[in-house]
Write a protein that holds these residues in place. Sequence first.
Motif, short mmCIF file in Angstrom:
data_model
loop_
_atom_site.label_atom_id
_atom_site.label_comp_id
_atom_site.label_asym_id
_atom_site.label_seq_id
_atom_site.Cartn_x
_atom_site.Cartn_y
_atom_site.Cartn_z
N ALA A 84 3.77 4.90 -5.96
CA ALA A 84 4.80 4.33 -5.10
C ALA A 84 4.27 4.09 -3.69
O ALA A 84 4.55 3.06 -3.05
N ALA A 85 3.45 5.03 -3.18
CA ALA A 85 2.89 4.87 -1.84
C ALA A 85 1.94 3.67 -1.79
O ALA A 85 1.95 2.89 -0.82
N ILE A 86 1.13 3.51 -2.83
CA ILE A 86 0.21 2.36 -2.88
C ILE A 86 0.97 1.05 -2.92
O ILE A 86 0.63 0.06 -2.25
N GLU A 87 2.04 0.99 -3.74
CA GLU A 87 2.84 -0.23 -3.81
C GLU A 87 3.48 -0.55 -2.47
O GLU A 87 3.55 -1.72 -2.06
N LYS A 88 3.93 0.48 -1.74
CA LYS A 88 4.54 0.25 -0.43
C LYS A 88 3.50 -0.30 0.54
O LYS A 88 3.78 -1.25 1.30
N ASP A 89 2.29 0.27 0.52
CA ASP A 89 1.24 -0.24 1.42
C ASP A 89 0.89 -1.69 1.09
O ASP A 89 0.67 -2.51 1.98
N THR A 90 0.83 -2.01 -0.21
CA THR A 90 0.52 -3.39 -0.61
C THR A 90 1.59 -4.36 -0.15
O THR A 90 1.32 -5.46 0.33
N SER A 91 2.87 -3.95 -0.27
CA SER A 91 3.96 -4.81 0.18
C SER A 91 3.90 -5.03 1.68
O SER A 91 4.09 -6.16 2.17
N ASP A 92 3.62 -3.96 2.45
CA ASP A 92 3.51 -4.12 3.91
C ASP A 92 2.37 -5.06 4.27
O ASP A 92 2.49 -5.88 5.20
N LEU A 93 1.26 -4.94 3.56
CA LEU A 93 0.12 -5.81 3.84
C LEU A 93 0.45 -7.27 3.56
O LEU A 93 0.09 -8.17 4.33
N ARG A 94 1.14 -7.53 2.45
CA ARG A 94 1.53 -8.91 2.14
C ARG A 94 2.47 -9.47 3.21
O ARG A 94 2.35 -10.64 3.61
#
Length: 266
Positions: A84-94
């Motif tokens: 979940a943390a990795i997905e959140k970081d990916t979404s913020d980066l996008r």
Amino acid sequence: MATTGLAQEKIWATKSVYDRAETAHFERLAKESRGSACSVTPASGSLANEVAKARQHIKNGLQCVNNIATNVNISLQDLPARVAAIEKDTSDLRNSVAELRTLIKNLDLKAGSTLPEPYIAICPAKPQEPEAPSKDEDDDDVDLFGSDSEGEDAAAAKIREERLAAYNAKKSKKPVLIAKSNIILDVKPWDDETDMQALEAEVRKINTDGLLWGAAKLVPLAYGIHKLQISCVVEDDKVSVDWLTEAIQEREDYVQSVDIAAFNKV
């Protein structure tokens, strides 16, 4: 008779002695077997120790397996949180990349207008290029030969006319380059009975301005037939190669065909 027969029979008088010896022998064997059985007892104790050690190893192995399973369970429990943390970081980066793209697009659209103050230091205004003078202005400013309307005096006009006259005279004396070509023709007769000297004479009868015949020789073909190979120099502006070959082929009594063997510019 009876006494004689009894004396001749064999009697085992010492059988009892052998029986006692046999009994003693077997008793001794029995004692030895019992003694050997008693000596095995210490071995049985060492076997028990080995069994105890094996059980301890098994227990230790099971304990290690339990520890590994516990660690795996802990890691599996943490895995969803990490994903979940990795997905959140990916979404913020996008989202950040999308904002940067929008900002760049806006900057491109506003390139011709005044930029906001935060971007003035980053993107300074493009200096304006000086406007190129129009063609009419150039024509008005520069006049190579001058003009009567500008009040040119008679002396300057006379000097210019003299220079133009000298240039034209020098240009007229320059010899004109005449383009010429050196051509080698193969003139083929009909058969081996054709008079090749008469054929060459007919070819040389073709005479026009800009045509100069050169050397000629007979070259064997086959079955006793020879072809006439003759050279000539022509002026390109006066003599056409097609006209020359057609003029030679018109001598139908002697000539069967004409080919161009070589063509070089002089």
